[in-house]
Design a protein around this motif. Structure first.
Motif, short mmCIF file in Angstrom:
data_model
loop_
_atom_site.label_atom_id
_atom_site.label_comp_id
_atom_site.label_asym_id
_atom_site.label_seq_id
_atom_site.Cartn_x
_atom_site.Cartn_y
_atom_site.Cartn_z
N UNK A 186 0.79 -1.36 0.03
CA UNK A 186 0.03 -0.13 -0.06
C UNK A 186 0.89 1.36 0.17
N UNK A 187 0.17 2.33 -0.77
CA UNK A 187 1.05 3.56 -0.59
C UNK A 187 2.33 3.73 -1.21
N UNK A 188 2.76 2.94 -1.85
CA UNK A 188 4.11 2.93 -2.67
C UNK A 188 3.81 3.01 -3.97
N UNK A 189 4.64 3.64 -4.75
CA UNK A 189 4.57 3.81 -6.16
C UNK A 189 4.99 2.61 -6.90
N UNK A 245 -5.69 0.60 0.72
CA UNK A 245 -6.59 -0.38 1.35
C UNK A 245 -7.76 -0.40 0.46
N UNK A 246 -8.24 -1.65 0.48
CA UNK A 246 -9.79 -1.56 -0.17
C UNK A 246 -9.70 -1.70 -1.88
N UNK A 247 -8.44 -1.35 -2.50
CA UNK A 247 -8.40 -1.75 -3.80
C UNK A 247 -8.74 -3.23 -4.17
N UNK A 248 -8.86 -3.45 -5.41
CA UNK A 248 -8.74 -4.75 -5.90
C UNK A 248 -7.67 -4.65 -7.02
N UNK A 249 -6.71 -5.50 -7.07
CA UNK A 249 -5.75 -5.69 -8.02
C UNK A 249 -5.76 -7.01 -8.69
N UNK A 250 -5.54 -6.92 -10.06
CA UNK A 250 -5.44 -8.29 -10.98
C UNK A 250 -4.03 -8.39 -11.24
N UNK A 251 -3.63 -9.71 -10.86
CA UNK A 251 -2.24 -10.03 -10.94
C UNK A 251 -2.10 -11.30 -11.91
N UNK A 252 -1.14 -11.17 -12.72
CA UNK A 252 -0.84 -12.42 -13.75
C UNK A 252 0.41 -12.75 -13.46
#
Length: 452
Positions: free
Chosen positions: A396-399, A431-438
């Motif tokens: 979280x909160x890191x570029x 926080x609360x985001x959803x991320x799509x990882x491949x």
């Protein structure tokens, strides 16, 4: 995690292999001693012969200490009863496979009233998958994330197209900034490509983006992305029941060809707006009589894999533009490249992937349902996972450009407040985001594990 699986059919056997390989402690309960011995000989698991709906058998399997109880026998009733008993005896989480269409509309009620945590229907899930694929006529396969906001679509690079020989950085800068080529399958090799990767003819590529962008991408390849308006379904089983309901709601013309006379009559009574034909779907004379070649799509759903393959090959030969083939036998996957099939659906794999997703979420360090969606694609060599980001996550909160992310792993999208964010190195995950990882890394169950 300690997991008890009841039933050693195709789903049960697949789950034993997959969940054991992820480091779980598996106990399999199966009534047929020969089947049990065969599965035990090929997997590092414990086994117990008996009825999973028998209290003594469940007690002997030490169900009171199990983290996940999974009932996937051929009998819905045994699956339901054993799951209820397992919960009463102390299992923390229970999953039951329920296939009967008569139970389908009651599944939420049964789940809540009986205390079963998850009830999964392979045929209904397969029908949803097929319907989604019919929305993309030129795609080989389609997987959807975040309630269909974003899709991963499998396509073939054809010789002479502008994709043949293009560098991915050029593709993004010159053509489509909001489409990502996230996986390339070249022969037996699978890549998570960087911007320097150069596409070649016959590559299978998995592209991701919103549907409007994907439609423009199709048009750029010379495909007139016409909507599927008519579908012929060969085989009148459970998947056909669920699929016909979906297609008729979408105002798509449906014809069903079913060999069993009683079943054909039953379907004709249920679906007044569909055409139901009693006959053999492998009979070319019948298909010609029914104007088979005039339909936009063919879905082969008989109970015999070889018949489905033959029907789809014939449909492809006479020019039906979209062909979907049901395959139950996993061993046939190794020869599918030889027959040129388009889209393949495996109901048992769909449910197995759903169960793996649930188990990984329960096993994660966050102890919550942090995995929203999971697909194992490119012959199970790549996983595409949608994670829900927990509070105080390490990412979280890191570029993104400053995150020490593992190799062969791509953060495709961030979803925030139902809005899709096409990332660059300056974006941060919250926080609360959803991320799509491949990723080609196996067994990810925690979004923090994307870091080195």
């Amino acid at each position: 995690m300690k997991i008890i699986i009841v039933g050693a059919g195709k789903i049960g056997e697949s789950l034993c292999r997959d969940l054991a390989s992820e480091g779980n402690d598996i106990t399999l309960i199966e009534q047929n001693s020969k089947i049990l011995d065969r599965v035990l000989s090929s997997s590092d698991i414990m086994g117990l012969m008996g009825n999973g709906a028998n209290c003594d058998i469940l007690t002997e399997a030490n169900v009171k200490s199990c983290d996940v109880f999974i009932a996937v026998t051929q009998s819905d009733e045994i699956n339901i009863i054993s799951s209820v008993m397992a919960k009463k005896l102390g299992a923390k989480y229970s999953i039951a496979r329920v296939r009967n269409p008569e139970y389908f509309t009651q599944m939420k009620f049964m789940s809540e009233s009986l205390g079963i945590d998850a009830m999964l229907n392979p045929e209904a899930e397969a029908a949803y998958y097929i319907a989604k694929n019919l929305e993309f006529p030129t795609a080989l396969n389609v997987e959807s994330f975040s309630e269909n906001k974003v899709n991963i679509v499998e396509l073939m690079v054809t010789e002479g197209s502008y994709l043949d020989g293009i560098k991915l950085s050029e593709f993004k800068n010159k053509y489509f900034k909001r489409i990502i080529v996230c996986i390339v399958k070249r022969g037996n090799e699978v890549y998570i490509p960087t911007g320097n990767f150069v596409l070649e003819a016959k590559d299978k590529i998995y592209v991701t983006g919103v549907q409007s962008e994907l439609s423009n991408f199709y048009k750029s390849l010379g495909h007139a992305e016409e909507r599927i308006k008519s579908v012929v379904i060969v085989g009148g089983g459970r998947i056909t029941y669920y699929l016909t309901n979906i297609l008729l709601e979408k105002k798509i013309d449906v014809k069903i060809i079913e060999l069993n006379e009683d079943r054909a009559k039953h379907l004709s009574e249920i679906f007044e707006n569909a055409i139901v034909v009693h006959g053999n779907g492998t009979n070319s004379e019948l298909l010609e009589e029914e104007r088979f070649g005039e339909y936009d799509a063919c879905v082969s759903l008989t109970g015999i894999d070889e018949e489905n393959i033959i029907i789809s090959m014939y449909a492809n030969k006479i020019g039906i533009k979209k062909n979907i083939t049901k395959i139950n036998g996993i061993s046939l996957f190794n020869v599918l490249e030889l027959v040129g099939l388009q889209s393949i659906v495996t109901p048992k794999k769909i449910v197995a992937d759903n169960i793996v997703k649930i188990v990984r979420s329960l096993a994660s360090s966050q102890k919550e349902d942090n995995i929203e969606t999971l697909y194992r694609i490119a012959d199970n060599n790549v996983e595409a996972i949608e994670f829900k980001v927990p509070e105080n996550s390490l990412i979280c909160n890191i570029p993104l450009k400053d995150l020490n992310i593992k190799k062969n792993l791509l953060i495709a999208y961030i979803i925030r407040y139902n809005q899709l964010i096409f990332t660059d190195g300056r974006d941060v995950i919250k926080f609360g985001d959803r991320v799509i990882i491949v990723t080609t890394e196996k067994y990810l169950n925690d979004v923090n594990k994307i870091l080195m």
